[in-house]
Design a protein around this motif. Structure first.
Motif, PDB file in Angstrom:
ATOM      1  N   SER A  26       0.826  -1.208   0.000  1.00  0.00           N
ATOM      2  CA  SER A  26       0.000   0.000   0.000  1.00  0.00           C
ATOM      3  C   SER A  26       0.858   1.254   0.000  1.00  0.00           C
ATOM      4  N   GLY A  27       1.930   1.244   0.774  1.00  0.00           N
ATOM      5  CA  GLY A  27       2.819   2.404   0.795  1.00  0.00           C
ATOM      6  C   GLY A  27       3.465   2.660  -0.543  1.00  0.00           C
ATOM      7  N   ILE A  28       3.957   1.582  -1.151  1.00  0.00           N
ATOM      8  CA  ILE A  28       4.596   1.750  -2.470  1.00  0.00           C
ATOM      9  C   ILE A  28       3.570   2.238  -3.489  1.00  0.00           C
ATOM     10  N   ALA A  29       2.364   1.627  -3.473  1.00  0.00           N
ATOM     11  CA  ALA A  29       1.327   2.054  -4.424  1.00  0.00           C
ATOM     12  C   ALA A  29       0.920   3.499  -4.180  1.00  0.00           C
ATOM     13  N   TYR A  30       0.843   3.908  -2.930  1.00  0.00           N
ATOM     14  CA  TYR A  30       0.453   5.282  -2.624  1.00  0.00           C
ATOM     15  C   TYR A  30       1.483   6.279  -3.135  1.00  0.00           C
ATOM     16  N   TRP A  31       2.742   5.990  -2.859  1.00  0.00           N
ATOM     17  CA  TRP A  31       3.764   6.945  -3.279  1.00  0.00           C
ATOM     18  C   TRP A  31       3.902   6.987  -4.797  1.00  0.00           C
ATOM     19  N   LEU A  32       3.777   5.869  -5.462  1.00  0.00           N
ATOM     20  CA  LEU A  32       3.832   5.885  -6.927  1.00  0.00           C
ATOM     21  C   LEU A  32       2.653   6.673  -7.500  1.00  0.00           C
ATOM     22  N   ASN A  33       1.454   6.442  -6.994  1.00  0.00           N
ATOM     23  CA  ASN A  33       0.284   7.178  -7.486  1.00  0.00           C
ATOM     24  C   ASN A  33       0.381   8.656  -7.117  1.00  0.00           C
ATOM     25  N   ARG A  34       0.892   8.939  -5.945  1.00  0.00           N
ATOM     26  CA  ARG A  34       1.046  10.338  -5.534  1.00  0.00           C
ATOM     27  C   ARG A  34       1.975  11.081  -6.489  1.00  0.00           C
ATOM     28  N   ASP A  35       3.113  10.494  -6.785  1.00  0.00           N
ATOM     29  CA  ASP A  35       4.039  11.146  -7.702  1.00  0.00           C
ATOM     30  C   ASP A  35       3.427  11.311  -9.088  1.00  0.00           C
ATOM     31  N   ALA A  36       2.699  10.271  -9.533  1.00  0.00           N
ATOM     32  CA  ALA A  36       2.102  10.357 -10.866  1.00  0.00           C
ATOM     33  C   ALA A  36       1.031  11.443 -10.931  1.00  0.00           C
ATOM     34  N   VAL A  37       0.173  11.505  -9.891  1.00  0.00           N
ATOM     35  CA  VAL A  37      -0.892  12.514  -9.884  1.00  0.00           C
ATOM     36  C   VAL A  37      -0.313  13.917  -9.802  1.00  0.00           C
ATOM     37  N   LEU A  38       0.626  14.110  -8.890  1.00  0.00           N
ATOM     38  CA  LEU A  38       1.207  15.447  -8.739  1.00  0.00           C
ATOM     39  C   LEU A  38       1.998  15.860  -9.976  1.00  0.00           C
ATOM     40  N   LYS A  39       2.734  14.918 -10.557  1.00  0.00           N
ATOM     41  CA  LYS A  39       3.526  15.261 -11.749  1.00  0.00           C
ATOM     42  C   LYS A  39       2.617  15.602 -12.925  1.00  0.00           C
TER      43      LYS A  39
END
Length: 551
Positions: A26-39
């Motif tokens: 969940s942590g890895i998925a959250y950070w990957l999605n967070r970076d993708a959304v913000l970028k």
């Protein structure tokens, strides 16, 4: 279930592994999605801001005034739907003019200082740099809301523009994603616990069956076997248990057969010896009466034969009594008896009045077998006189028995009953500490150096069995030292319930009572006032049932 049980540990391990895996994923998925959304949001806003600024700056006059800067800010701050950013425009030619598309909320002062310092700096052109002024950005939190702040200058003499893009929608999306991942982790944790429960059941069920089979085997059910299923390690354990149970059952059966044969041999031998011993005893009585008239050279041999014949008779009677206890055929013939009168009869029948002090109040009535209790008293008092010396003190009292309690709930279910306590204390040096645990063992003698002794080593063990058949017990201990420092002597304590718990109340007497009525026992153990047989490790003597007493 106990917290230390294997089931709980398996569930805990499964849950810990699942929780670690779920949290990590969940942590890895959250950070990957967070970076993708913000970028994605960042690139879209910055690219549109730069394109709109480049397009509109080229349409401005060469010397724009404050109204032109304000118009530029409004035009640039009109992005396509979905971007929604605000613009602040400043120009070095108009230091007092700050144009903002939303002046109530966004001003130059809200632009981070690091960004304001980096934007106006021109970069040297080269192979790796085609633009003199770059577009810089920074994510900040303004009034509790995340913003993307970007800034750039298009031409050296042109205005500088800053963009404020709210990231509130992206934060809401990321919060929703975080909740979804948290719920997924919780579901994974619950699923892992259920999986651990199912997995532990497949492992623990055979273990439970093995434990139950072991308990049944410990209870003496030698035919207990386990059903072998499969070919895994648990099946190997079941096969090993079955083979072990078969071997143990065979050994127990063999040992039981040997023990039964040994008991039959002792019983048969004792019965076979009784007939000739009866005749020999009658002859020795006659020889003892005529010993004084015999030749002085023959008299010692005659008295030795008399003594040894009596010892052999005592041993046979003891062995027969032991075989009855071992076979479970010993029974009580219970009757209401005054304990003080019974002890007095025992002492009177053996002429021990001068050596025994009795402290026993009358009226202390208990339902006991007088013959068997006489055996107990004769053994305890006789041993005290023989090994401890006189005076021997016998004290009798009553005390409440411990209440029977229900262990699961801890409350009494039966009221305490009274029990009779008889203490026999001698005046000797006491019992050695290494001997105390063995005083009630059969054929145990404290003095190993003597090859022969007057006793057979069975008296105290028979006394203990007679106490147990009444539901009581006997304990041996050493009394505290006297004030002058001399030993306190040995203390034997007999504890009996007023109502016997062993043997049928008022049932038939032993089929073959030791010694018979008025028979002969060791150390004055025969008969007594109770008219029964006495058995004790002591010097030979006759009870009152034989018509005379001997010290």
């Amino acid at each position: 279930m106990r917290l230390t049980s294997l089931r709980i540990r398996l569930i805990a391990v499964f849950a810990l592994v699942a929780l670690t895996a779920a949290v990590s994923a969940s942590g890895i998925a959250y950070w990957l999605n967070r970076d993708a959304v913000l970028k994605r949001a960042q690139d879209s806003a910055l690219n549109d801001f730069r394109d709109s600024l480049t397009r509109n700056v080229s349409e401005m006059p060469l010397a724009p005034d404050c109204r032109d800067l304000q118009a530029l800010a409004r035009v640039v701050a009109s992005p396509p739907p979905g971007l929604n950013y605000q613009v602040v425009v400043v120009d070095a030619a108009h230091p007092d003019c700050t144009a903002s598309s939303l002046p109530e909320q966004f001003t130059l002062a809200r632009v981070p200082a690091a960004l304001r310092a980096a934007v106006p700096v021109a970069r040297p052109l080269g192979d790796g740099n085609s633009y003199r002024y770059h577009l810089y950005w920074q994510r900040v939190v303004l009034d509790g809301e995340p913003f993307l702040v970007g800034g750039t200058r298009i031409v050296p003499t042109g205005p500088t523009a800053y963009m404020f893009k709210s990231l509130g929608d992206e934060r809401a999306d990321l919060d929703t994603l975080a909740w979804s991942l948290g719920i997924a982790a919780l579901l994974a944790l619950v699923g892992s616990a259920l999986l651990a429960q199912a997995a532990s059941a497949t492992v623990l069920r055979p273990v439970q069956r093995l434990g139950e089979a072991a308990r049944r085997l410990g209870e003496g059910r030698w035919d207990t076997r386990l059903e072998v299923r499969g070919a895994d390690e648990l099946a190997d354990v079941a096969r090993t248990f079955n083979s072990t149970a078969e071997a143990l059952a065979a050994q127990v059966e063999e040992l039981s057969a040997r023990e039964a044969a040994s008991r039959r041999f002792v019983a048969d031998m004792s019965h076979e010896l009784r007939t000739p011993l009866t005749a020999m005893t009658a002859v020795t009585d006659i020889l003892e009466d005529e010993a004084d008239a015999l030749d002085p050279m023959i008299e010692p041999a005659v008295r030795l034969v008399v003594s040894e014949t009596r010892r052999l008779s005592d041993l046979v009677e003891n062995l027969m009594e032991v075989t009855r206890f071992d076979a479970g055929t010993a029974k009580l013939v219970a009757d209401e008896v005054d304990i003080a009168d019974l002890i007095m009869s025992c002492i009177d029948g053996r002429a021990w009045f001068d050596a025994v002090e009795l402290d026993a109040p009358r009226g202390m009535v208990a339902r006991v077998d007088p013959r068997r209790l006489d055996v107990v008293f004769a053994n305890l008092i006789g041993n005290a006189l023989k090994h401890g010396g006189s005076p021997v003190v016998v004290r009798v009292r009553t005390e409440p028995r411990p209440a029977h309690v229900r262990t699961a709930e801890g409350r009494a279910v039966l009221p305490p009953e009274e029990q009779v306590v008889v203490e026999v204390r001698d005046s000797g040096p006491g019992i050695p500490e290494d001997v105390l645990p063995h005083v009630f063992d059969r054929f145990y003698k404290a003095d190993k150096g003597r090859a022969r002794s007057e006793g057979s080593g069975l008296g105290l063990s028979i006394a203990m069995e007679n106490a147990r058949i009444h539901g009581g017990t006997i304990t041996a201990a050493n009394a505290p030292a006297k004030p002058d420092g001399s030993p306190g002597g040995a203390v034997f304590t007999l504890v009996l319930p007023k109502e016997p718990s062993g043997g049928p109340d008022g049932g038939p007497a032993d089929a073959d009572p030791p010694g018979g009525s008025g028979g002969r026992g060791s150390a004055g153990g025969v008969g007594g006032a109770a008219g029964g047989a006495g058995v004790q490790d002591g010097s030979a003597g006759e009870g009152a049932g034989a018509g005379r007493g001997q010290r």
